[in-house]
Scaffold this motif. Structure first.
Motif, PDB file in Angstrom:
ATOM      1  N   ALA A 101       5.045   2.283   0.974  1.00 52.74           N
ATOM      2  CA  ALA A 101       4.083   3.364   0.813  1.00 52.74           C
ATOM      3  C   ALA A 101       5.291   4.665   0.374  1.00 52.74           C
ATOM      4  CB  ALA A 101       3.264   3.906   1.961  1.00 52.74           C
ATOM      5  N   VAL A 102       4.680   5.662  -0.309  1.00 57.33           N
ATOM      6  CA  VAL A 102       5.211   6.753  -0.384  1.00 57.33           C
ATOM      7  C   VAL A 102       4.554   8.036   0.433  1.00 57.33           C
ATOM      8  CG1 VAL A 102       6.187   6.280  -2.925  1.00 57.33           C
ATOM      9  CG2 VAL A 102       3.653   7.279  -2.568  1.00 57.33           C
ATOM     10  N   ASP A 103       5.294   9.161   0.250  1.00 64.13           N
ATOM     11  CA  ASP A 103       4.623   9.950   1.451  1.00 64.13           C
ATOM     12  C   ASP A 103       3.717  11.090   0.407  1.00 64.13           C
ATOM     13  OD1 ASP A 103       4.751  11.746   3.924  1.00 64.13           O
ATOM     14  OD2 ASP A 103       5.422  13.139   2.551  1.00 64.13           O
ATOM     15  N   SER A 104       2.378  11.461   0.829  1.00 63.90           N
ATOM     16  CA  SER A 104       1.678  12.507   0.026  1.00 63.90           C
ATOM     17  C   SER A 104       2.271  13.687  -0.035  1.00 63.90           C
ATOM     18  CB  SER A 104       0.192  12.406   0.747  1.00 63.90           C
ATOM     19  OG  SER A 104      -0.401  11.259   0.493  1.00 63.90           O
ATOM     20  N   GLY A 105       2.879  14.453   1.065  1.00 61.44           N
ATOM     21  CA  GLY A 105       3.507  15.590   0.861  1.00 61.44           C
ATOM     22  C   GLY A 105       4.656  15.578   0.056  1.00 61.44           C
ATOM     23  N   ALA A 106       5.170  14.666  -0.034  1.00 59.32           N
ATOM     24  CA  ALA A 106       6.680  14.641  -0.942  1.00 59.32           C
ATOM     25  C   ALA A 106       5.962  14.353  -2.442  1.00 59.32           C
ATOM     26  CB  ALA A 106       7.633  13.252  -0.747  1.00 59.32           C
ATOM     27  N   MET A 132       4.170   0.683  -7.227  1.00 60.77           N
ATOM     28  CA  MET A 132       5.200   0.249  -6.506  1.00 60.77           C
ATOM     29  C   MET A 132       4.803  -1.149  -5.486  1.00 60.77           C
ATOM     30  SD  MET A 132       7.257   3.493  -5.371  1.00 60.77           S
ATOM     31  CE  MET A 132       5.838   4.707  -4.880  1.00 60.77           C
ATOM     32  N   ALA A 133       3.665  -1.379  -5.498  1.00 67.32           N
ATOM     33  CA  ALA A 133       3.348  -2.364  -4.570  1.00 67.32           C
ATOM     34  C   ALA A 133       3.368  -3.610  -5.389  1.00 67.32           C
ATOM     35  CB  ALA A 133       1.575  -2.482  -4.528  1.00 67.32           C
ATOM     36  N   PHE A 162       9.253   7.133  -0.080  1.00 63.82           N
ATOM     37  CA  PHE A 162       9.238   5.747  -0.059  1.00 63.82           C
ATOM     38  C   PHE A 162       9.636   5.133   1.316  1.00 63.82           C
ATOM     39  CE2 PHE A 162      10.760   1.155  -0.761  1.00 63.82           C
ATOM     40  CZ  PHE A 162       9.633   0.612  -1.384  1.00 63.82           C
ATOM     41  N   HIS A 163       8.668   4.293   2.007  1.00 63.31           N
ATOM     42  CA  HIS A 163       8.994   3.612   3.322  1.00 63.31           C
ATOM     43  C   HIS A 163       8.419   2.206   3.679  1.00 63.31           C
ATOM     44  CE1 HIS A 163       5.617   5.883   4.078  1.00 63.31           C
ATOM     45  NE2 HIS A 163       5.442   5.277   5.147  1.00 63.31           N
ATOM     46  N   TRP A 164       8.949   1.735   4.602  1.00 61.37           N
ATOM     47  CA  TRP A 164       8.043   0.378   5.237  1.00 61.37           C
ATOM     48  C   TRP A 164       6.960   0.926   6.160  1.00 61.37           C
ATOM     49  CZ3 TRP A 164      11.027  -3.382   9.012  1.00 61.37           C
ATOM     50  CH2 TRP A 164      10.118  -4.554   9.339  1.00 61.37           C
ATOM     51  N   SER A 165       5.794   0.380   5.705  1.00 61.48           N
ATOM     52  CA  SER A 165       4.715   1.233   6.341  1.00 61.48           C
ATOM     53  C   SER A 165       3.874   0.236   7.386  1.00 61.48           C
ATOM     54  CB  SER A 165       3.777   1.771   5.113  1.00 61.48           C
ATOM     55  OG  SER A 165       3.121   0.565   4.537  1.00 61.48           O
ATOM     56  N   ALA A 180       1.036  -1.164   0.004  1.00 57.79           N
ATOM     57  CA  ALA A 180       0.231  -0.067   0.097  1.00 57.79           C
ATOM     58  C   ALA A 180       0.901   1.048  -0.038  1.00 57.79           C
ATOM     59  CB  ALA A 180      -0.838  -0.160   1.326  1.00 57.79           C
ATOM     60  N   ALA A 181       0.440   2.381  -0.415  1.00 54.30           N
ATOM     61  CA  ALA A 181       1.079   3.508  -0.507  1.00 54.30           C
ATOM     62  C   ALA A 181       0.591   4.595   0.599  1.00 54.30           C
ATOM     63  CB  ALA A 181       1.156   4.054  -1.826  1.00 54.30           C
ATOM     64  N   CYS A 182       1.414   4.646   1.818  1.00 53.67           N
ATOM     65  CA  CYS A 182       0.986   5.756   2.497  1.00 53.67           C
ATOM     66  C   CYS A 182       2.346   6.781   2.463  1.00 53.67           C
ATOM     67  CB  CYS A 182       0.802   5.216   4.007  1.00 53.67           C
ATOM     68  SG  CYS A 182      -0.267   3.867   4.156  1.00 53.67           S
TER      69      CYS A 182
END
Length: 535
Positions: A127-132, A184-185, A85-88, A12-14
């Motif tokens: 996930a990736v960051d919405s702000g980024a 990316m998932a 991108f990070h481990w969520s 999932a992308a958070c």
């Protein structure tokens, strides 16, 4: 053999930015049983700390993968790390692994037996960051997508020229972020390409809106033929800063905001202005005539007058109560477009005349006429002049520094006729103008004679020295040409009041002229208020 899934879900992308810094999830020295994997990484025989480290290294190995974002026929590139991108799902993985290393021994034994038979895969979610993502899109994609273009309008050689509007597209940040997450998932073993999600955007000002600007709604011309070079320059500079302004329905224009700051760097020169009942030099002196001309234009266009204050003393270029002053932010002229279509303000100087014209779509009946009548209610005598001794002058010498100003009280009537018959007579506002004494510089008193003067046959007659002209730019010049106008009146601006009881109807000779001919205004010994300082 199909492996058992211990922690369900998909990649999932958070959103979260930066390097993974969370503390290890696992404690204790117990080893994980064989058959357990996470993200394709074999965790069998590892301690919880070692498993944690291996998963982090696996996620970090994907951070530098190239991500291509496609926007129409163009594209921009970045990396997964730059998108945050990070481990969520660290907590979920920790809970699943904990069942194999902690707690009830029987349950751990049964779980281990299951692993031997079937194996198990712990899902690693990223996930990736919405702000980024938003920052990346704003910095790299907005121009590529093509923002909507507002229509523009200019007046050249008496004709309007319109640059057409154009629709645009904007990147939908949230939808694009979700598309990145899904891509990316599927894994980052290979570069990822994602199509940005875009939506169509409409311009704020369309070509069709500006095409309605065709008619003269109101106009006014005032004269500054007696002004010097500095004051004339200020009128040219200040009016140019208002020229070409377009007001959409409901929008307000402030004369002060358009013309400020009143500095030499902004093009203004030093000229005469009113301050505390005296004429002083001030940068931008003269811009009050701009405020007055714009005010009278707005009256005949019947725009909403949001703010208007009169001068502290009378001016010569319009009749009493037909003026407007500018002084800092506490005296300003503000007009609001109360039409359903845009209006265009034209302002310029030519041949020592200042002209303001409001263009738009005429909706008022042709048989309806409006005029404004200035009525003087009373006068205040300025009183005896003030004398200031100047020791550099010869004894008995006398020079006028400032003319006197007669104070008065006046009011402005709005009179509407339909087919020549009066249908409305309203007092818009009542104003008070201060009186101001004349100021003279005089030489010191003559010393008394030490001896009798020699007789002369005929003593010379006393004469008063020639009076000096007022300060440059103080005389506002003659008259105002009546603004052109046409029909339906909106509500009067602030400061309106009902006619006073038993007030006599103003006489025709006090009316503002209603044609384009130049009509001389009254010429009291009053300098023009030139703005730039307190009025």
């Amino acid at each position: 053999m199909k492996k058992k899934v211990w922690a369900g879900g998909v990649f999932a992308a958070c959103l979260a930015v930066g390097v993974l810094t969370a503390a290890p999830l696992y404690t204790g020295a117990a080893e994980l049983p064989a058959g357990l994997t996470a993200g394709g990484q074999d965790l069998g025989g590892l301690t919880r700390e070692e498993a944690d480290q291996k998963i982090r290294e696996y996620v970090s190995s994907m951070e530098n993968q190239k991500i291509t974002l496609e926007i129409g026929d163009q594209s921009v590139e970045t990396t997964a790390k730059d998108l945050g991108f990070h481990w969520s799902n660290e907590d979920a993985v920790g809970e699943a692994v904990g069942k194999l290393t902690e707690g009830n021994l029987l349950k751990r034994y049964m779980a281990a037996r299951d692993l031997e038979k079937e194996g198990a895969e712990v899902k690693i979610e990223t996930a990736v960051d919405s702000g980024a993502v938003e920052t990346f899109v704003n910095e790299n994609c907005s121009g590529l997508a093509g923002a909507a273009q507002d229509a523009t309008i200019t007046r050249v050689d008496g004709q309007f020229q319109i640059t057409p509007s154009a629709k645009g597209v904007v990147v939908d940040i949230e939808a694009t972020k979700n598309a990145l997450d899904q891509a990316m998932a599927e894994g980052l073993d290979q570069p990822v390409q994602v199509a940005a999600v875009v939506t169509e955007s409409d311009p704020k000002i369309t070509t069709e809106m500006l095409e309605t600007i065709q008619d003269v709604l109101g106009t006014c011309t005032t004269d500054f033929s007696s002004s010097g070079a500095s004051r004339s320059k200020n009128l040219q500079v200040g009016s140019a800063k208002i020229n070409g302004r377009v007001l959409l329905p409901g929008e307000t224009l402030s004369g002060y905001e358009c013309m400020q700051p009143f500095t030499t760097a902004n093009g203004y020169a030093t000229a005469a202005a009113y301050e505390n009942g005296q004429v002083v030099d001030s940068i931008g002196g003269g811009v009050c005539q701009i405020a007055t001309t714009m005010y009278d234009m707005a009256l005949y266009a019947e725009l909403e007058i949001t703010q208007r204050q009169n001068h502290s003393m009378t001016v010569a270029y319009v009749k009493p109560s037909m003026d407007a002053a500018i002084a800092g932010t506490y005296k300003d002229i503000k007009i609001t477009n109360n039409y359903d279509t845009p209006i265009y303000i034209e302002a310029y100087t030519s041949g020592k005349k200042l002209t303001f014209t409001c263009y738009g779509k005429e909706t008022r009946p042709a048989n309806r006429k409006v005029e404004y009548i200035s009525e003087t209610l009373g006068y205040v005598d300025p009183g005896a002049p003030i004398e200031k001794v100047d020791n550099s002058m010869a004894p008995g010498a006398r020079k006028r520094l400032q003319s006197s100003h007669t104070g008065l009280r006046s009011r402005l009537w709005k009179v509407v006729t339909v087919d020549g018959k009066e249908t409305e007579r309203t007092v818009l506002h009542t104003d008070t103008y201060n009186a101001s004494k004349a100021i003279y510089a005089v030489g010191p008193a003559a010393a008394p004679p030490t001896e009798a003067p020699a007789p002369v046959e005929t003593p010379p007659a006393e004469t008063e020295p020639q009076v000096a002209a007022p300060v440059e730019g103080v005389d506002g010049g003659p008259g105002v040409s009546a603004p052109q106008q046409s029909a339906e009146a909106p509500a009067a601006g602030p400061g309106s009041e009902a006619p006073e009881a038993a007030a006599p109807a103003p006489q025709p000779e006090t009316a503002a002229p209603q044609s384009s001919a130049e009509v001389p205004a009254p010429q009291p010994e009053t300098p023009a208020d030139n703005g730039g300082g307190p009025a």
